[in-house]
Design a protein around this motif. Structure first.
Motif, PDB file in Angstrom:
ATOM      1  N   TYR A   1      18.846  32.909 -49.377  1.00  0.00           N
ATOM      2  CA  TYR A   1      19.519  31.738 -48.822  1.00  0.00           C
ATOM      3  C   TYR A   1      18.506  30.626 -48.545  1.00  0.00           C
ATOM      4  O   TYR A   1      18.687  29.473 -48.954  1.00  0.00           O
ATOM      5  CB  TYR A   1      20.274  32.088 -47.538  1.00  0.00           C
TER       6      TYR A   1
ATOM      7  N   TYR B   1      18.182  27.026 -50.442  1.00  0.00           N
ATOM      8  CA  TYR B   1      18.291  25.824 -49.612  1.00  0.00           C
ATOM      9  C   TYR B   1      17.082  24.913 -49.846  1.00  0.00           C
ATOM     10  O   TYR B   1      17.220  23.694 -50.024  1.00  0.00           O
ATOM     11  CB  TYR B   1      18.395  26.210 -48.141  1.00  0.00           C
TER      12      TYR B   1
ATOM     13  N   TYR C   1      19.655  23.605 -53.617  1.00  0.00           N
ATOM     14  CA  TYR C   1      20.992  24.031 -54.012  1.00  0.00           C
ATOM     15  C   TYR C   1      21.960  23.932 -52.825  1.00  0.00           C
ATOM     16  O   TYR C   1      21.560  24.140 -51.670  1.00  0.00           O
ATOM     17  CB  TYR C   1      20.952  25.458 -54.562  1.00  0.00           C
TER      18      TYR C   1
ATOM     19  N   VAL D   1      23.855  25.473 -50.756  1.00  0.00           N
ATOM     20  CA  VAL D   1      24.281  26.737 -50.142  1.00  0.00           C
ATOM     21  C   VAL D   1      24.706  26.558 -48.691  1.00  0.00           C
ATOM     22  O   VAL D   1      25.365  27.428 -48.113  1.00  0.00           O
ATOM     23  CB  VAL D   1      23.163  27.797 -50.233  1.00  0.00           C
TER      24      VAL D   1
ATOM     25  N   PRO E   1      21.868  30.609 -42.678  1.00  0.00           N
ATOM     26  CA  PRO E   1      23.133  30.725 -43.395  1.00  0.00           C
ATOM     27  C   PRO E   1      24.341  30.678 -42.465  1.00  0.00           C
ATOM     28  O   PRO E   1      24.291  31.160 -41.333  1.00  0.00           O
ATOM     29  CB  PRO E   1      23.035  32.089 -44.087  1.00  0.00           C
TER      30      PRO E   1
ATOM     31  N   TYR F   1      32.216  30.577 -49.821  1.00  0.00           N
ATOM     32  CA  TYR F   1      31.793  31.277 -51.034  1.00  0.00           C
ATOM     33  C   TYR F   1      31.427  32.742 -50.787  1.00  0.00           C
ATOM     34  O   TYR F   1      31.244  33.509 -51.738  1.00  0.00           O
ATOM     35  CB  TYR F   1      30.631  30.547 -51.718  1.00  0.00           C
TER      36      TYR F   1
ATOM     37  N   LEU G   1      26.119  34.263 -53.193  1.00  0.00           N
ATOM     38  CA  LEU G   1      25.146  33.220 -52.886  1.00  0.00           C
ATOM     39  C   LEU G   1      24.472  32.731 -54.165  1.00  0.00           C
ATOM     40  O   LEU G   1      24.337  31.523 -54.400  1.00  0.00           O
ATOM     41  CB  LEU G   1      24.106  33.773 -51.909  1.00  0.00           C
ATOM     42  N   TRP G   2      24.063  33.674 -54.994  1.00  0.00           N
ATOM     43  CA  TRP G   2      23.358  33.331 -56.226  1.00  0.00           C
ATOM     44  C   TRP G   2      24.237  32.499 -57.152  1.00  0.00           C
ATOM     45  O   TRP G   2      23.750  31.619 -57.870  1.00  0.00           O
ATOM     46  CB  TRP G   2      22.886  34.604 -56.910  1.00  0.00           C
TER      47      TRP G   2
ATOM     48  N   ILE H   1      26.114  30.152 -56.428  1.00  0.00           N
ATOM     49  CA  ILE H   1      26.077  28.738 -56.033  1.00  0.00           C
ATOM     50  C   ILE H   1      25.059  27.973 -56.873  1.00  0.00           C
ATOM     51  O   ILE H   1      25.176  26.764 -57.094  1.00  0.00           O
ATOM     52  CB  ILE H   1      25.760  28.602 -54.531  1.00  0.00           C
ATOM     53  N   ARG H   2      24.056  28.672 -57.342  1.00  0.00           N
ATOM     54  CA  ARG H   2      23.014  28.033 -58.159  1.00  0.00           C
ATOM     55  C   ARG H   2      23.597  27.347 -59.396  1.00  0.00           C
ATOM     56  O   ARG H   2      23.042  26.360 -59.889  1.00  0.00           O
ATOM     57  CB  ARG H   2      21.994  29.101 -58.549  1.00  0.00           C
TER      58      ARG H   2
END
Length: 459
Positions: free
Chosen positions: A15, A19, A23, A25, A31, A37, A63-64, A66-67
């Motif tokens: 995270y 950040y 990105y 996130v 977090p 998400y 989380l990944w 979101i990239r």
């Protein structure tokens, strides 16, 4: 467990890393566990201690994802990953005059002995010790400001440090340390493969010569991935995924401490040094992890020139990293702060105030401490390494890197031998292809390799 940490730890680290990379996130460095998400199991958990590893793995994957949305529009930095784009956004190198063969041999001797001295000085205080802790510890022993090897224990505080063979009165050789291992591994890589080495060569160099638990950060993670390669795809294809594959420490200082030999082998040519560094470091790093390696290589290359100054050394490092990167920003910030404050303690605390939330082994604040120690000491070796250590964080890394640069700039004759003589010319390692040996032998191998490769192009 997927490498060096469990899924919950990896989620937390990833995270912050995403950040910092820009990105979208979340809005803060911590977090938001109610973020839309994230899986329902995480969002709805009243007590997150009840979440399973499977829950945290699902959270990591969410989380990944979101990239894929890309960098947020208001992100102020531009940080390319390919070499040509990096160099296109870098300033020109400073004018540098090459060394004679005799001068190079003497300077490279200073770099090796200087680096090892700096690493050993910082080794006992490594592992999350900040400036205030180090000051309190040393004051309890009437040893502040630091001007000698670090005492092993403070009876007044009831604190005993790690690595007794690297402490005051106990040094008879340089004990094993990953910072030293990497410099030897770099030399071994070029001895075996020359300048046209591949990422597979780099990975196998780690795998065949270093035990897993002697590696940290992104290098331990790429090692883990290497031993878990599958047979369904070419190894090179899988290795290309290592920089971002479950690797939240991809911008750690671990990349910079692997960089010294690339500068050693490319004197007075920062772009050549940086190209070699780039080939190696992109095994398992991105962005400022890559830039920190290239910066150190470029700075060392500039240090290995005629009449170097701190200004030309830093210019050499900056000439191989993007102007609009976070690392370049840190270097310019530290330089400006020191020009204004003229006080290393004040600037050190500024670095903590702005970047102290990052992992202790992150490249940004640690490279800031390297730059600060160089600015404050102005190529005084003793002042450089003691300042770097007193700043705290990854102290053997910062002191070792700064020491390597100053040793390269002033040569062996410019080193205060009280930091060198206790080693009795001996270094112990866990490197399978080296073991234990003479520091002078490493210097000789370096010189011979430079003579063999100096005119070969870097692919």
């Amino acid at each position: 467990m997927p490498g060096f940490a469990n899924w919950q730890q990896l989620f937390s680290m990833e995270y912050l890393q995403l950040y910092e990379e820009g990105y979208p996130v979340g809005d803060t460095i911590e977090p938001d566990f109610t973020a839309c998400y994230l899986p329902n199991s995480v969002r709805q958990a009243v007590d997150r201690s009840t979440l399973t590893e499977a829950d945290w793995e699902a959270a990591y994957n969410a989380l990944w994802a979101i990239r894929e949305r890309g960098i947020r529009e208001d992100y102020p930095f531009s940080e390319p990953d390919d070499f040509e784009s990096i160099i296109a956004d870098a300033p020109d190198p400073p004018p540098l005059q090459p060394l004679s063969e005799r001068e190079y041999a003497e300077r490279i001797k200073g770099a090796w002995y200087g680096r090892i001295g700096g690493v050993v000085l910082g080794k006992p205080l490594e592992m999350r010790k900040d400036r205030k802790f180090i000051k309190r510890y040393l004051e309890s022993l009437d040893a502040y400001p630091l001007n000698d090897w670090v005492p092993h224990e403070s009876p007044a505080l009831g604190i005993t440090l790690r690595c007794k063979p690297s402490t005051l009165g106990n040094i008879q050789y340089a004990e094993p340390d990953d910072d030293i291992h990497y410099t030897i591994l770099g030399m071994m890589l070029l001895e075996q493969h020359g300048l046209n080495f591949s990422k597979l060569d780099v990975a196998n160099n780690h795998l065949r010569n270093i035990p897993y638990h002697w590696l940290w950060s992104c290098t331990r993670q790429s090692y883990y991935h290497m031993v878990n390669l599958t047979d369904d795809r070419p190894a090179e294809e899988q290795i290309a995924e290592f920089p971002t594959k479950i690797n939240p420490l991809r911008e750690g200082i671990n990349t910079a401490i692997r960089a010294d030999f690339w500068g050693y082998i490319a004197p007075a040519d920062p772009r050549r040094a940086a190209r070699i560094a780039y080939r190696e470091v992109t095994l398992n790093a991105v962005k400022n992890g890559v830039y920190s390696s290239m910066f150190v290589a470029g700075a060392l290359s500039a240090a290995l020139s005629r009449d170097p100054t701190v200004e030309t050394i830093l210019a050499g490092g900056l000439s191989v990293i993007p102007r609009r990167s976070r690392l370049a920003n840190v270097i310019h910030e530290v330089t400006k702060w020191y020009d204004t404050d003229r006080d290393w303690v004040s600037v050190c605390d500024r670095i903590y105030n702005k970047y102290g939330h990052l992992p202790f082994l992150h490249s940004l604040h640690n490279m800031g401490f390297v730059v600060l120690s160089l600015l404050h000491a102005q190529l005084d070796y003793s002042k450089t390494i003691t300042t770097a250590v007193m700043c705290g964080m990854d102290t053997d890394c910062t002191s070792g890197t700064a020491a390597s640069i100053v040793g390269a700039a002033v040569g062996y004759d410019g080193l205060d031998k009280r930091w060198i003589e206790p080693f009795n010319d001996r270094v112990q390692t866990v490197v399978a292809g080296f073991g234990h040996g003479a520091i002078s032998g490493l210097v000789q191998r370096n010189v011979e390799l430079w003579e063999r490769l100096r005119h070969e192009p870097v692919p």
